[in-house]
Design a protein around this motif. Sequence first.
Motif, mmCIF file in Angstrom:
data_model
loop_
_atom_site.group_PDB
_atom_site.id
_atom_site.type_symbol
_atom_site.label_atom_id
_atom_site.label_comp_id
_atom_site.label_asym_id
_atom_site.label_seq_id
_atom_site.Cartn_x
_atom_site.Cartn_y
_atom_site.Cartn_z
ATOM 1 N N SER A 96 0.757 -1.113 0.219
ATOM 2 C CA SER A 96 0.114 -0.083 -0.133
ATOM 3 C C SER A 96 0.912 1.229 -0.087
ATOM 4 O O SER A 96 0.460 2.212 0.288
ATOM 5 C CB SER A 96 -0.799 0.026 1.133
ATOM 6 N N LYS A 97 2.106 1.113 -0.233
ATOM 7 C CA LYS A 97 3.143 2.213 -0.287
ATOM 8 C C LYS A 97 3.489 2.940 1.078
ATOM 9 O O LYS A 97 3.678 4.139 0.904
ATOM 10 C CB LYS A 97 2.676 3.217 -1.536
ATOM 11 N N ARG A 98 3.112 2.565 2.279
ATOM 12 C CA ARG A 98 3.088 3.037 3.489
ATOM 13 C C ARG A 98 4.820 2.890 3.982
ATOM 14 O O ARG A 98 5.252 3.360 4.706
ATOM 15 C CB ARG A 98 2.053 2.457 4.435
ATOM 16 N N LEU A 99 5.566 1.752 3.210
ATOM 17 C CA LEU A 99 6.728 1.754 3.509
ATOM 18 C C LEU A 99 7.670 1.771 2.396
ATOM 19 O O LEU A 99 7.656 1.172 1.575
ATOM 20 C CB LEU A 99 6.863 0.184 4.132
ATOM 21 N N VAL A 100 8.576 2.917 2.378
ATOM 22 C CA VAL A 100 9.128 3.348 1.461
ATOM 23 C C VAL A 100 10.738 3.361 1.642
ATOM 24 O O VAL A 100 11.679 3.492 1.010
ATOM 25 C CB VAL A 100 8.566 4.534 0.664
ATOM 26 N N SER A 101 11.012 3.267 3.024
ATOM 27 C CA SER A 101 12.420 3.584 3.483
ATOM 28 C C SER A 101 12.496 2.587 4.740
ATOM 29 O O SER A 101 11.650 1.902 5.321
ATOM 30 C CB SER A 101 12.433 5.188 4.062
ATOM 31 N N ARG A 102 13.929 2.428 4.992
ATOM 32 C CA ARG A 102 14.303 1.712 5.998
ATOM 33 C C ARG A 102 13.804 2.148 7.466
ATOM 34 O O ARG A 102 13.333 1.343 8.348
ATOM 35 C CB ARG A 102 16.029 1.863 6.377
ATOM 36 N N LEU A 105 10.385 1.098 7.891
ATOM 37 C CA LEU A 105 10.219 -0.178 8.354
ATOM 38 C C LEU A 105 10.511 -0.455 9.825
ATOM 39 O O LEU A 105 9.937 -1.117 10.319
ATOM 40 C CB LEU A 105 11.251 -0.977 7.283
ATOM 41 N N ILE A 106 11.453 0.047 10.318
ATOM 42 C CA ILE A 106 11.980 0.017 11.380
ATOM 43 C C ILE A 106 10.983 0.652 12.470
ATOM 44 O O ILE A 106 10.572 -0.178 13.643
ATOM 45 C CB ILE A 106 13.294 0.882 11.876
ATOM 46 N N GLU A 107 10.326 1.787 12.215
ATOM 47 C CA GLU A 107 9.173 2.276 12.896
ATOM 48 C C GLU A 107 8.087 1.363 12.960
ATOM 49 O O GLU A 107 7.399 1.371 14.223
ATOM 50 C CB GLU A 107 8.794 3.832 12.472
ATOM 51 N N ARG A 108 7.777 0.663 11.683
ATOM 52 C CA ARG A 108 6.547 0.047 11.774
ATOM 53 C C ARG A 108 6.728 -1.401 12.666
ATOM 54 O O ARG A 108 5.775 -1.792 13.598
ATOM 55 C CB ARG A 108 6.219 -0.501 10.356
ATOM 56 N N ILE A 109 7.778 -1.859 12.742
ATOM 57 C CA ILE A 109 8.330 -3.090 13.599
ATOM 58 C C ILE A 109 8.305 -2.447 15.048
ATOM 59 O O ILE A 109 7.487 -3.228 15.948
ATOM 60 C CB ILE A 109 9.578 -3.629 13.332
ATOM 61 N N ASN A 110 8.722 -1.412 15.227
ATOM 62 C CA ASN A 110 8.498 -1.036 16.547
ATOM 63 C C ASN A 110 7.374 -0.771 17.270
ATOM 64 O O ASN A 110 6.884 -1.164 18.338
ATOM 65 C CB ASN A 110 9.392 0.375 17.051
ATOM 66 N N GLN A 111 6.455 -0.390 16.514
ATOM 67 C CA GLN A 111 4.948 -0.122 16.848
ATOM 68 C C GLN A 111 4.216 -1.514 16.874
ATOM 69 O O GLN A 111 3.338 -1.399 17.960
ATOM 70 C CB GLN A 111 4.272 0.614 15.344
ATOM 71 N N LEU A 112 4.722 -2.530 16.232
ATOM 72 C CA LEU A 112 4.034 -3.911 16.527
ATOM 73 C C LEU A 112 4.536 -4.593 17.897
ATOM 74 O O LEU A 112 4.434 -5.492 18.096
ATOM 75 C CB LEU A 112 4.587 -4.817 15.494
ATOM 76 N N SER A 113 5.804 -3.693 18.391
ATOM 77 C CA SER A 113 6.102 -4.305 19.923
ATOM 78 C C SER A 113 6.608 -5.858 20.042
ATOM 79 O O SER A 113 6.283 -6.512 20.738
ATOM 80 C CB SER A 113 4.841 -4.235 20.880
ATOM 81 N N VAL A 114 7.755 -5.927 18.917
ATOM 82 C CA VAL A 114 8.188 -7.299 18.956
ATOM 83 C C VAL A 114 9.193 -7.249 20.168
ATOM 84 O O VAL A 114 10.092 -6.318 20.373
ATOM 85 C CB VAL A 114 8.915 -7.219 17.489
ATOM 86 N N LEU A 131 17.901 -6.446 -2.902
ATOM 87 C CA LEU A 131 17.183 -5.900 -1.831
ATOM 88 C C LEU A 131 16.773 -4.467 -1.643
ATOM 89 O O LEU A 131 17.443 -3.616 -2.391
ATOM 90 C CB LEU A 131 18.590 -6.080 -0.598
ATOM 91 N N LEU A 132 15.565 -4.349 -1.342
ATOM 92 C CA LEU A 132 14.890 -2.904 -1.496
ATOM 93 C C LEU A 132 15.025 -2.311 -0.272
ATOM 94 O O LEU A 132 15.306 -1.101 -0.146
ATOM 95 C CB LEU A 132 13.483 -3.229 -1.831
ATOM 96 N N ILE A 133 14.555 -2.812 0.832
ATOM 97 C CA ILE A 133 14.680 -2.107 2.162
ATOM 98 C C ILE A 133 14.996 -3.255 3.259
ATOM 99 O O ILE A 133 14.715 -4.540 3.047
ATOM 100 C CB ILE A 133 13.160 -1.751 2.820
ATOM 101 N N ALA A 134 15.980 -2.908 4.027
ATOM 102 C CA ALA A 134 16.437 -3.842 5.160
ATOM 103 C C ALA A 134 16.473 -3.149 6.454
ATOM 104 O O ALA A 134 16.932 -1.899 6.498
ATOM 105 C CB ALA A 134 17.797 -4.545 4.898
ATOM 106 N N THR A 135 15.877 -3.543 7.719
ATOM 107 C CA THR A 135 16.258 -2.931 8.914
ATOM 108 C C THR A 135 17.435 -3.031 9.747
ATOM 109 O O THR A 135 18.195 -2.199 10.315
ATOM 110 C CB THR A 135 15.321 -3.854 10.144
ATOM 111 N N ALA A 136 18.638 -3.901 9.025
ATOM 112 C CA ALA A 136 19.813 -3.999 9.446
ATOM 113 C C ALA A 136 20.697 -3.428 8.604
ATOM 114 O O ALA A 136 20.612 -3.442 7.327
ATOM 115 C CB ALA A 136 20.153 -5.366 9.979
#
Length: 978
Positions: A96-102, A105-114, A131-136
């Motif tokens: 849905s084009k809401r993730l366009v950068s690293r 992606l990091i912010e979204r994972i933090n929101q999910l409280s992993v 590779l398009l986007i990676a958190t590491a």
Amino acid sequence: MAPDFTAPVLRKNRLQTFNPLRNFGTICWAILVGAGILVMAIASFTLHTVKEVQVAAMTESIEFNTKVVIADEARTRHIIATLDKILVVIRADFLSKRLVSRDDLIERINQLSVQEDRNPNAVIMDARGNLLIATANSPTGKQLPLNLADRDYFKSQQTANSDELQIGVPIQSRITGEWVIPLTRRMTNPDGSLGGVIFMSLDPAVFTDSYKAISLGKNASHAIIGLDGFTRVRRDNIKISYGDDARKSQVFNEIKLASAGTYTGKAAVDGVVRAVSYRVIEPYALVIVSASSVGDILASVAGQIQTARVAGALGSGLVVLSAVILIVSILRQRKAFENLADSAARYQGLFEQTPVMHVITETSGTHPTILECNQKFAVAMRYSREALIGKKISELLSPDSPGYHDLHQNLQSVAEGATLLEPRTLLTKDGRKLYVLVQMTPDSESDAEKVNLRATMVDITRSESLRAALFNSEQNFKQLLELIPQLVMTMDAQSKLTWVNERTVDYIGATNAQSKTDFKWMISAVHPEDQASVRGHLAAAISSRTTSGYCEFRLRASDGEYRWFTSQVTPIMDDEGHIIQWLKTCIDIHERKMADERMRVVRKVETIGQLTGGLAHDFNNLLAIVIGNLDMVTGSITDAKGAHRIKVALGAAERGAELVKSLLALASKQPLLPSHTELGALLERLAPLLRHALGVRVKLAMQTSKAKIYVQVDVAGLEAALLNLAINARDAMPEGGSLAISLDILMPVATQEGDATPMAFIAFKDTGTGMTEEVLRRAQEPFFTTKERGQGTGLGLSMVAGFVKQSRGELTIQSTVGQGCTIEIFLPMTGQHDLPEHLTPVAEKTKPQSGVILVVDDQAEVALVLCDWAEELGYATLTANSAQNALSLLAKTPVDLVISDIAMPGDLDGIGLADVISKRYPEINVLLMSGYSKETATARTDVPWTVLVKPFRKPELQSAIETHLSPGVPQRVDDWCI
């Protein structure tokens, strides 16, 4: 000449029949053969015991491995399911084009409280593996262009027919260099072609850390294997490996037969024979394996095996030694046998010359007969001795003699060891009555196969007074015992029952035949758990030879129900102080016992209520300090990671507050915050959580009413109560089943006072095991649980009942064993209203305020937090740690608002302080705080002030202060209350 049947002749015949010297050789051979058989039996038993120990050790190890596998399955399933949900969310956000950068992606994972220990590094690749986007980042700190098309997990997704989750073989990350388990999902184009791959790494340490805590033996093995034949992680003793080829493992042959089970086999990796437990995790195509070395298992019981062998050797030695001792003792019998032959001659003189009558009878059959008698008895009965030998005892008794109808029973009780001393009436040959006092005991010369009885009789025919006393006393005594409103029984000197009254027979429901033969029915009526204490009570009385204390026990009635009795045992003695029998009385104390039990439960609940209420105040003060300080530092944290940690800490503190609410709900003292809630919407919102809690084995069916049903209830408390009931229903259906939740309206019958309030009711109906009557009766009792230790506290249903009671509702339970359980919650309905103004979130104002606030609290940390909040809002603050200090400050310092805790040290608490301020300084507003219970405070007529319930947040305090410092402030709690 007639044969001589006197006692000495009979003993002489027995001596001749049993002559141990006649077949000495045969007896010795028999002893040796018997000893050999016993030695062989001991050896066989020893081997059998060793085998049982080994089998038990194997069984215990397999059961432990199975429990480990089941626990690992649940943990693995939960971890993978959590990360899979994140993959699905990331894929949807990316498409849905809401993730366009690293950073996105990091912010979204933090929101999910992993959880950080699962190392959720995520990668998004296009259809070519770029590779398009990676958190590491790479070890150099930069995210370099990478192509991952050569990775096996990417190739697998290229040929996949669906977008289901795939769990790949562990690899070393090209970005971080660490070993990871790849979790991937496919992104599919509209035409079905590969649009890309979403990758998330799973740190294998998540599994290996738990393996370290499990001790399965030196050569144990613990692994997660994919159905593709390659291990995801494996731990052998202390060695950990990833990605091993396990396709030749026997476990894959076992999986074809069953998805879960155990077996014993040699490992293909190291050749060690192990007992293995396995379980397939569907739909993730993984197998959990836990194995213990058979050698380690047998080594753990080597000591028991050695003990069994030593015991067998000692037993064999004892048998051999006993055989030798027997043979030696037989040799010693020669002299003893010769002495025994001489004693027969001496016995003849004693038997014949004593001035009393002697009779020896046999007890076999229904009509005992005479074996021996002395000449004095024959003369008294006007018979020859030869005529009496073989004559039935019943032929010599007069029909009106005591014991005539109970002859067989009396003789049996004597044969079992009792001593009988009673009067009897005999009929002589010429029809005259002979009154005698009879003492019957077992004959010491009886054969092993049967017990003969010796009767010693004294003629009391001429002693009329003694005869009348003996014949009448027993009858009068028993008639008196029949009139006592208790269960009464008598026992002989050896504590064997000899008589019970009719009340006892009627209570237990014994038949006429049982009541006249033996008393086993009486002993079996005592509750199995109480029989040991009853025997111990009787033994203590007999050993002390005095009246016993009281013994409480349960006795089964004729309808099968057990009732509580208390008993006392009293000795009955003759003139010389000898105990001739015992008298036992039993009093029904069932109603008193049940009343004591009910009072115990009430006191237990009251104690729990006092305990939880007392803890609430102190714990809520601590939470107020934690939440207040975290609130204050929230705005000053600019780092995203630090802000996240503050958010997590605030969440934990708020969950602590929820825990206090649960404890107070148990004591029906929870300070609830009710709001007008539509139950249908609440159930629909809660349905996903309920389905997740129930698991895949339980089907959930939910039926709500078409009409909107509004109640005034604490939403968080109701959600926790419904979740508690769902979890209880799940635990009652370990093999699976169904749970039906329905919502409807109950219209009660109108009363004379007016129309009754309609009730909303929520029904939980499961198909579980159900409850017995005893469990149903105690279901709502705190700390009562039928679960195993560690699986339940017994507080769940108690908390639900306490919450419903506080919400002015009712809770009912209906259950039948094997037919499930139905639990209904009834809550009074209300009309639809907007939320009260004081519950609407208040945004912090930037405009500074003015005024002086005095904070009174014996907890300095709480006062400091409130002062900081007030100063940030623009107010000047003062503090006092007691009511006396506060009044001293007010006497010399102008104050606009006093905020005081209710629980205060000293003579004045917060309510007393507010009362003094209202009288001396009516222009000063008062705001109270409580870490215990708003309901307790506001229910008192002497509390006309607003009460804030700890812990609260800064916006709630701001709203309360601004309301109190505004013109026309309401001072009654009926008008305004937080």
